[in-house]
Design an enzyme around this catalytic site. Structure first.
Site, PDB file in Angstrom:
ATOM      1  N   GLU B  30       0.860  -1.386   0.046  1.00  0.00           N
ATOM      2  CA  GLU B  30      -0.356   0.056  -0.322  1.00  0.00           C
ATOM      3  C   GLU B  30       0.869   1.178   0.282  1.00  0.00           C
ATOM      4  OE1 GLU B  30      -1.907  -1.120   3.953  1.00  0.00           O
ATOM      5  OE2 GLU B  30      -3.232  -2.313   2.556  1.00  0.00           O
ATOM      6  N   SER B  69      -5.310  -4.318   0.557  1.00  0.00           N
ATOM      7  CA  SER B  69      -6.227  -5.356   0.508  1.00  0.00           C
ATOM      8  C   SER B  69      -5.244  -6.822   0.478  1.00  0.00           C
ATOM      9  CB  SER B  69      -7.040  -5.486  -1.290  1.00  0.00           C
ATOM     10  OG  SER B  69      -7.885  -6.431  -1.075  1.00  0.00           O
ATOM     11  N   GLU B  70      -5.009  -6.778   2.551  1.00  0.00           N
ATOM     12  CA  GLU B  70      -3.515  -7.123   2.484  1.00  0.00           C
ATOM     13  C   GLU B  70      -3.985  -8.730   2.003  1.00  0.00           C
ATOM     14  OE1 GLU B  70      -5.438  -4.905   4.437  1.00  0.00           O
ATOM     15  OE2 GLU B  70      -3.697  -3.402   5.070  1.00  0.00           O
ATOM     16  N   PHE B  93       1.979  -2.172   9.042  1.00  0.00           N
ATOM     17  CA  PHE B  93       1.958  -2.038  10.337  1.00  0.00           C
ATOM     18  C   PHE B  93       1.721  -3.409  10.149  1.00  0.00           C
ATOM     19  CE2 PHE B  93       1.215   2.501   9.858  1.00  0.00           C
ATOM     20  CZ  PHE B  93       1.786   2.630  10.295  1.00  0.00           C
ATOM     21  N   ASP B  95       0.700  -5.005  12.498  1.00  0.00           N
ATOM     22  CA  ASP B  95      -0.680  -5.389  13.410  1.00  0.00           C
ATOM     23  C   ASP B  95      -1.869  -5.724  12.379  1.00  0.00           C
ATOM     24  OD1 ASP B  95      -0.577  -3.368  15.889  1.00  0.00           O
ATOM     25  OD2 ASP B  95       0.728  -2.658  14.030  1.00  0.00           O
ATOM     26  N   HIS B 139      -1.684   0.318  15.920  1.00  0.00           N
ATOM     27  CA  HIS B 139      -0.390   0.355  15.525  1.00  0.00           C
ATOM     28  C   HIS B 139       1.214   0.254  15.603  1.00  0.00           C
ATOM     29  CE1 HIS B 139      -3.325   2.031  13.111  1.00  0.00           C
ATOM     30  NE2 HIS B 139      -2.735   1.632  11.953  1.00  0.00           N
TER      31      HIS B 139
END
Lengths: 324, 336, 373
Positions: B30, B69-70, B93, B95, B139
């Site tokens: 991203e 859209s991990e 991150f 997280d 985060h």
């Protein structure tokens, strides 16, 4: 329009479908004896889909499969003898007995693996397709998934990604009507899975999955478009599985006679045989010969699997890493 | 004197040099460029903190912005790796692991084993981790312990610019999936970094400081806190040995055990939550394998079993401090 | 001029800011002579001994073992026995109240390394000393796998009255890692071209180990550039060499493999600090170094021998030659010290190993200074 199927193509199609059927029927029988470990999810009834799609692919194209993956494996060219040994948990199996039914893979023929995670394959084929695009190879990737996976976020993400990056991917939804024991009518919010294509800016089509010719043509068009840089497509194949979600599932959720009716009237092998013999393209003797050869192949694979060695303690910790 | 650059520049340089060396190396994530499809500048961000800035222009077509859209792009990186690419996917991150973990731990990590040794998945997943930026609970986590738990993954936690470059190059060239974790607070840290390409091997701890009284094992940013503490303790006559494992998987257990056999005392400093952490892992390892050498109980200096808080007043309490390390070292040194 | 002499924390190398006391070799009350080693200290990079700057009695030890002091910090005091304790205490108090450690590396960098393009190689070098001084220029050439930091204890001392260059040979340190043909002739030509590039017409060459063989080759190929040769534990004087060390050094991939090898470099293997091992590993892991070292060792030390022996060619050159060797050299046998014919001075230092210029820096520095005059 896809090119006309030759006599050899038809023989190949029949042989592939028959091999899958024989393989699965034999597993159904043998599983009942209790000798086969773990879970198996059988593909019987859906053969026209894997075969119709994969006959449009080369060894260098990739497919991602599902937990119901034996048919995709065979259609993509994985050796059924190694597969049988794998399912029997033998060291000689495709994956040395470490993967089992749900994880048969053979990257040497572009088979990225059956997958125990529903919807797991969508993102993966975006990667193989991205590699093909960056390298300019014209290879395509196909993600087989079911009506259950059609509701997974991974599939939505993958369809969006494939469209955004204009990737050579075919999302091949095998809608057999049931996600485990839950009906498609309950769990999918739209009328057809293909309807979802428009949301991601790609063509969507629904075809009769009992009809090898229909699947072959629809998938062929989508694959050709992808090869030529035309981007992804969603192809929904409507079909039915003859056995339960997994072996041992009594399918009490299905209507009485539902499966038998399909077997008697729509079966893909039945339809294929009638059509090619009626047209005179193949003779019944051609088909009978294939039946015999396939039976011998599968019989042999079972005999071999039963007598092959199991992996040993020395195999427990190998293949975790390339190096560690 | 060798050239000094920051941790962030070291990471950028490693990516740049490896992309130049090998066309199969691609960077995706991203806003790794930023500005894709927008009317303004391209490479507008170069990563949310600018770590990948400049790569977009130098390596056309190989620095790829992704949708948010991990699962999609991390999985795509894994798929591309399966057919010989060497993707470096940035999970902004760490997280955000929560929305793509399946692709990492059920797919990438297991392919080789499930497929009987026939798959190679040379993917690198880079991510920022760690507290101290008032970024709050979603985060600021560490989470390297979670990756470390999974067989099939390698996990890298560099604590300085030199290691960051060498370990990242090793990560890219490595044929297994690698999780490469960058502590946000280290990005501005300067250090001597060779201009040439070089690798730092996995599973080889750095002995950051030698001493004979107490062994301190620390990870990532905590190596700096441990050094601060050790300098203070030195003035008080306590000589600490600091070990930076550099990778949590594989873990250089030999260097840790050898050090504890020498000092007889162990303090582990780990910024993450204490339960099932690297701290507890190493405490367990040493208790089991070097019990006879121990002269005092093992002490763990960690975060808390609570999410990372937002308010600076709370976050500073949360992060292990040099003072806490000093206190822990003294307690084991003075243990009778 | 006070009769009270300080012993302070030395600065070994540009990055050293503090050092640790490893132990005292002399106790309070011991008589000490100028040049005698008094206290052992250790920087991050290297361990060594501090010498007495004057003859007298060690009157105070102001740091204990394990203490860490900044560069310039007071370690001890030497004075004649006649100086009163009160005077010494006053001196110490005065020193401590006025002493300010240097404010980090930025404040006190001294000379820094430079890079220069020579024959397609980018070479790193460090120049110390002043060309305005009376002495003729000198060039220090390190050995196989070394770099200009091998002269850490020598460079500044030798530069007291001349300009002294130390360079990283191709394939080494921060110079280009491509060694080209990777033989002595190529290295020697690069060294000669380096001298041209820095504007030195001729220099005293000081070479250690392989650097000695390079110096010899420069003298043979470019005699006009060489005023004298100081050969320290030098290659090129006989065929024997510890190829186990050479091959091990080339192949060692980690600390555990490298550390025992490095112990062979010193008579006192405790001088091999972890930092020394780590620094060498960092060097070895640079792209191109493995290839460079393989090429050089293949050309120079194939088949378990030195492939180039030049001892008998030296006399004809007519250059002054100084040979220095550590008696316990485990890399190149000390017997080679006597292999050079002609007008040669030979200094063999007992109880020292291959890295004699580090282990007995002061002796080596004095010998070279006397030799070049």
């Amino acid at each position: 329009m896809t090119k006309k199927l030759t006599r050899d193509d038809l023989l190949t199609a029949y042989r592939t479908m028959r091999t899958i059927r024989e393989f699965e029927e034999r597993l159904h029988t043998d599983f009942a004896t209790g000798e086969i470990p773990g879970f198996v999810h059988l593909y019987a009834g859906e053969e026209a889909s894997a075969t119709g799609v994969c006959m449009n692919l080369t060894k260098d194209d990739h497919i991602a499969s599902t937990h119901r993956g034996h048919g995709h494996c065979i259609a993509k060219g994985v050796d059924p003898v190694g597969m049988m040994a794998e399912i029997w948990g033998r060291k000689t199996g495709t994956c040395k007995g470490k993967g089992g039914s749900m994880h048969i893979a053979d990257l040497s023929v572009g088979m990225l693996g059956a997958n125990g995670i529903v919807g797991g394959g969508g993102p993966l084929v975006c990667g193989t397709a991205l590699a093909a695009k960056l390298r300019g190879t014209r290879n395509v990737s196909v993600c087989f998934f079911g009506d259950g996976a059609s509701n997974q976020g991974t599939i939505f993400e993958a369809m969006n990604l494939a469209s955004v990056w204009n990737l050579p991917v075919i999302f091949l939804a095998e809608n057999n009507g049931y996600a485990e024991a839950t009906s498609y009518n309950y769990s999918v919010a739209c009328d057809t899975i293909a309807d979802r294509a428009s949301a991601f800016g790609m063509p969507g089509i629904t075809v009769d999955g009992f009809d090898f010719f229909a699947v072959h043509e629809a998938a062929g068009e989508a694959i050709e478009r992808a090869r030529n840089g035309g981007g992804p497509s969603l192809v929904e194949v409507k079909l039915s599985r003859y056995y339960g979600h997994f072996e041992g599932d009594q399918q009490t959720y299905r209507a009485p006679g539902e499966v038998q009716n399909i077997r008697d009237t729509k079966d893909c092998l039945l339809q294929f045989s009638r059509r090619v013999t009626a047209s005179g393209e193949l003779a019944q003797a051609d088909l009978d010969a294939i039946d015999a050869e396939v039976k011998a192949l599968i019989d042999g694979s079972v005999v071999k699997a039963k007598s092959d060695p199991k992996p040993t303690e020395a195999d427990l910790l190998t293949d975790v890493y390339v190096s560690y | 004197m060798a050239r000094k650059i920051t941790y962030q520049q070291a990471i950028n340089e490693a990516l740049d040099q490896e992309m130049a060396r090998d066309q199969n190396v691609i960077v995706m994530g991203e806003d790794v460029a930023g500005g894709s499809g927008a009317p303004g500048e391209q490479d507008a961000w170069g990563g949310v903190l600018g770590v990948t800035r400049g790569l977009y222009a130098k390596h056309p077509g190989r620095v790829i912005d992704t949708p948010i859209s991990e699962s999609g792009y991390v999985g795509a990186a894994i798929g591309a790796a399966c057919c010989g690419m060497r993707p470096v996917a940035e999970l902004m991150f760490v997280d955000f692991l929560g929305v793509c973990f399946d692709q990492i731990f059920n797919q990438a990590a297991k392919f080789r084993y499930m497929f009987g040794g026939k798959a190679e998945t040379p993917v690198v997943i880079r991510a920022m981790y760690g507290a101290g930026f008032r970024a709050a609970a979603q985060h600021s986590q560490c989470l390297y312990n979670i990756f470390t738990h999974i067989p099939g993954l390698k996990v890298v936690v560099p604590s300085n610019p030199y290691d960051a470059k060498g370990l990242l190059i090793q990560s890219i060239r490595d044929n297994d999936p690698v999780i490469f974790l960058e502590h946000k607070a280290l990005y501005t840290m300067e250090g001597e970094v060779p201009e040439e390409l070089y690798t730092v091997p996995f599973g080889e701890a750095a002995v950051v400081r030698e001493g004979h009284d107490v062994t301190i094992v620390a990870f990532g940013r905590m190596v700096l806190k441990a050094q601060e503490a050790a300098a203070d303790l030195q003035k008080q006559g306590i000589h600490c040995e600091i070990i930076d494992p550099r990778t949590t998987s594989p873990l250089d257990t030999d260097t840790i055990l050898e050090s504890v056999e020498k000092t007889g005392r162990l303090v582990v400093v780990d910024e993450s939550h204490p339960r099932c952490s690297m701290a507890s892992d190493i405490a367990g390892l040493v208790a089991e394998q070097a019990f006879d050498s121990l002269k005092a109980p093992i002490r763990q200096v960690t975060g808390f079993h609570a999410p990372v808080p937002f308010s600076d007043a709370l976050e500073e309490l949360y992060i292990p401090s040099a003072a806490k390390i000093v206190a822990a070292v003294k307690s084991v040194k003075e243990y009778k | 001029m006070s009769a009270i002499q300080t012993i302070t924390m030395p600065k070994w190398g540009l990055s050293m800011q503090e050092g640790k006391v490893n132990g005292w070799l002399k106790q309070v009350g011991d008589a000490v002579e100028q040049g005698q080693e008094i206290v052992e200290v250790e920087s991050e990079k290297i361990a060594g001994a501090v010498e007495a700057g004057a003859t007298g009695v060690l009157r105070r030890q102001l740091a204990n073992e394990e203490d860490v002091l900044p560069v310039g910090g007071l370690l001890g005091v030497i004075a004649d026995a006649s100086v009163s304790d009160a005077d010494i205490d006053a001196f110490v108090a005065d020193f401590l109240s006025n002493f300010k450690p240097a404010e980090g590396a930025e404040e006190d960098q001294g000379p820094t390394t430079q890079k220069i393009e020579v024959n397609g190689h980018k070479l790193r070098y460090l120049k110390r000393g002043d060309s305005g001084k009376s002495g003729e220029p000198m060039l220090l050439i390190h050995g196989f796998g070394g770099d200009l930091n091998n002269w850490l204890f020598n460079h500044e001392a030798l530069a007291a009255d001349r300009e002294v260059y130390a360079l990283d040979l191709p394939g080494h340190g921060e110079s280009t890692k491509d060694v080209g043909e990777g033989n002595l002739a190529a290295l020697a030509d690069t060294v000669a071209a380096f001298l041209d590039a820095v504007g030195v017409t001729s220099a005293h060459l000081v070479g250690h180990s392989m650097g000695g063989a390079v110096s010899l080759t420069v003298a043979l190929r470019h005699p006009e550039k060489v005023r004298s040769l100081s050969l320290i534990g030098s290659a090129g004087l006989g065929s024997e060499i510890n190829t186990g060390y050479i091959q091990g050094f080339v192949s060692a991939a980690n600390r555990n493999a490298l550390k025992p090898l490095l112990a062979d470099l010193f008579a006192d293997s405790s001088l091999v600090t972890r930092q020394l091992v780590d620094d060498l590993l960092k060097y070895k892991r640079l792209e191109g170094v493995g290839q460079a070292l393989s090429t050089l060792s293949g050309n120079l030390f194939a088949d378990g021998r030195q492939n180039s022996v030049m001892a008998d060619q030296l006399a004809a050159l007519g250059k002054p030659v100084l040979v220095i060797w550590g008696e316990e050299d485990r890399i190149i046998p000390v017997a080679h010290a006597h292999a050079v014919s002609g007008k040669v001075q030979v200094e063999v230092l007992g109880n020292r190993g291959h890295m004699v210029q580090m282990e007995a820096a002061n002796d080596v520095n004095r010998a070279i200074a006397r030799f070049v005059g």
